[in-house]
Each structure stands twice: as C-alpha cells, then as structure tokens.
Design an enzyme around this catalytic site. Sequence first.
Site, PDB file in Angstrom:
ATOM      1  N   TYR A  17       0.841  -1.210   0.000  1.00  0.00           N
ATOM      2  CA  TYR A  17       0.000   0.000   0.000  1.00  0.00           C
ATOM      3  C   TYR A  17       0.874   1.258   0.000  1.00  0.00           C
ATOM      4  O   TYR A  17       0.632   2.194  -0.766  1.00  0.00           O
ATOM      5  CB  TYR A  17      -0.932  -0.007   1.217  1.00  0.00           C
ATOM      6  CG  TYR A  17      -1.698   1.278   1.382  1.00  0.00           C
ATOM      7  CD1 TYR A  17      -2.718   1.627   0.482  1.00  0.00           C
ATOM      8  CD2 TYR A  17      -1.386   2.175   2.398  1.00  0.00           C
ATOM      9  CE1 TYR A  17      -3.402   2.830   0.605  1.00  0.00           C
ATOM     10  CE2 TYR A  17      -2.062   3.379   2.518  1.00  0.00           C
ATOM     11  CZ  TYR A  17      -3.068   3.696   1.635  1.00  0.00           C
ATOM     12  OH  TYR A  17      -3.730   4.898   1.753  1.00  0.00           O
ATOM     13  N   GLU A  39     -11.164   4.949   4.889  1.00  0.00           N
ATOM     14  CA  GLU A  39     -10.642   5.827   5.940  1.00  0.00           C
ATOM     15  C   GLU A  39     -11.685   6.013   7.045  1.00  0.00           C
ATOM     16  O   GLU A  39     -11.354   6.040   8.234  1.00  0.00           O
ATOM     17  CB  GLU A  39     -10.226   7.188   5.365  1.00  0.00           C
ATOM     18  CG  GLU A  39      -8.984   7.143   4.493  1.00  0.00           C
ATOM     19  CD  GLU A  39      -7.697   6.896   5.249  1.00  0.00           C
ATOM     20  OE1 GLU A  39      -7.716   6.892   6.498  1.00  0.00           O
ATOM     21  OE2 GLU A  39      -6.658   6.686   4.604  1.00  0.00           O
ATOM     22  N   TRP A  47      -5.074   0.790  10.435  1.00  0.00           N
ATOM     23  CA  TRP A  47      -5.182   0.763   8.975  1.00  0.00           C
ATOM     24  C   TRP A  47      -4.934  -0.647   8.439  1.00  0.00           C
ATOM     25  O   TRP A  47      -5.537  -1.054   7.452  1.00  0.00           O
ATOM     26  CB  TRP A  47      -4.205   1.757   8.358  1.00  0.00           C
ATOM     27  CG  TRP A  47      -4.313   1.882   6.866  1.00  0.00           C
ATOM     28  CD1 TRP A  47      -3.333   1.645   5.946  1.00  0.00           C
ATOM     29  CD2 TRP A  47      -5.465   2.274   6.111  1.00  0.00           C
ATOM     30  NE1 TRP A  47      -3.804   1.866   4.682  1.00  0.00           N
ATOM     31  CE2 TRP A  47      -5.112   2.263   4.746  1.00  0.00           C
ATOM     32  CE3 TRP A  47      -6.772   2.654   6.466  1.00  0.00           C
ATOM     33  CZ2 TRP A  47      -6.001   2.586   3.732  1.00  0.00           C
ATOM     34  CZ3 TRP A  47      -7.662   2.979   5.451  1.00  0.00           C
ATOM     35  CH2 TRP A  47      -7.279   2.945   4.096  1.00  0.00           C
TER      36      TRP A  47
END
Length: 198
Positions: A17, A39, A47
């Site tokens: 990512y 998000e 995350w």
Amino acid sequence: METRCAWANSSDLMREYHDKEWCVPSNNDQYLFEMLVLEGAQAGLSWSIVLKKREAYRQAFHHFDLEYCANLSEIEMENIRMNTEVVKHPLKIKSVKSNALAIMEIQREYGSFAEFLWSYVDGKPLISNWQYDSQIPAETDLSKKVSKDLKKRGFKFVGPVIIYSYLQAIGIVNDHIVSCAYHGNKGDGSIDSAFLMQ
C-alpha cells in the site's frame, strides 16, 4: 534495500500500500470514494485491519459503484453488516450510502468529486519534508477546512483527523519522510502526472 517510512515495514500488505498507493495523486472518483469509505471505517481501528478487509468491502459495495451504494436499502445494508467481513459498525455502513449520495451531488455541481477536492490545493499535491514519521501531524488547517465543508454537505465519518489521513491516501498531501525512496515521487525521482489520471 529501499528505505521506507517506518510504518510501511509492519507487513507485506502495508508495504505494498505504501509503495503503490499512499500519497499517489488520483482524480478517479470511484477510487476517491473507496478511500473515503475505508478511511471512515478505520476510525478507532488500525489501517492494517481495514486493508485486510478491503476485498470484502469491494465485494459488498460492488467495487464502490457510486450509484449502487447511493441506492442501498436498509435491508441491504443490514445484510452487508451481518453477512460480510466489513467493519460491523452500523453507522459506518450507513455512511457508505450517505457519502455516495453526497459525492453524486458534488459531481453534479463541480463535474467530479476530484475537481472539488483538488481545488483546495489548486490541483498540486502538497509535498512535506518531514525527517521522521513522528513529525507528521494528525490534522492540519487544510484537513479541518475540508472536514467542515464535507460535513456541511452531509458527509459522515469525515472528522479532521480522518480527512488528513484521507488527503494523504489520495495524494493531495505527500507525507513520505525525506529519507523514504518515495518522498515526493513514486520512487523514481519525479511525480508522474499520469497518476493524476488513474
């Protein structure tokens, strides 16, 4: 071995990512919607947890098709909550619909959600020069302003901290530390303007 921001070394998923998406500018509304959903889902979580659930989100929300998400019924949203691997928080799931509707309204007004977002920075990414990950702020005046404007338009889960993380995710803010191979670029020494068109 490439030097990266410290957080990227926690797993292969995080590294991928970091290298391929984080801080890469995009004006693809579907991708911008996807990252806004993810998000928002992250609130109170890590995350890495959200990234692990990303494919489940893509399946559940038809690859973040705005029209599909805008027309989800209460029964469909409850079915997604109960029978898929997305974050189970009911308000986070409902926010997918409300945020899709809000984006479609912005598209009617501005032509695209990207046009609206990138207008805050005159179409140019803000490239930071942090020495350490610990220097990167949780929120900024820009994220507070964007957050306030989105809330007025009916968006949910768009507080200034979430929005700062979002601005990083979509490349409006580039917060790779200066020693990172991806600082200010894709790792090859220049920002590729074609990435604005992904």
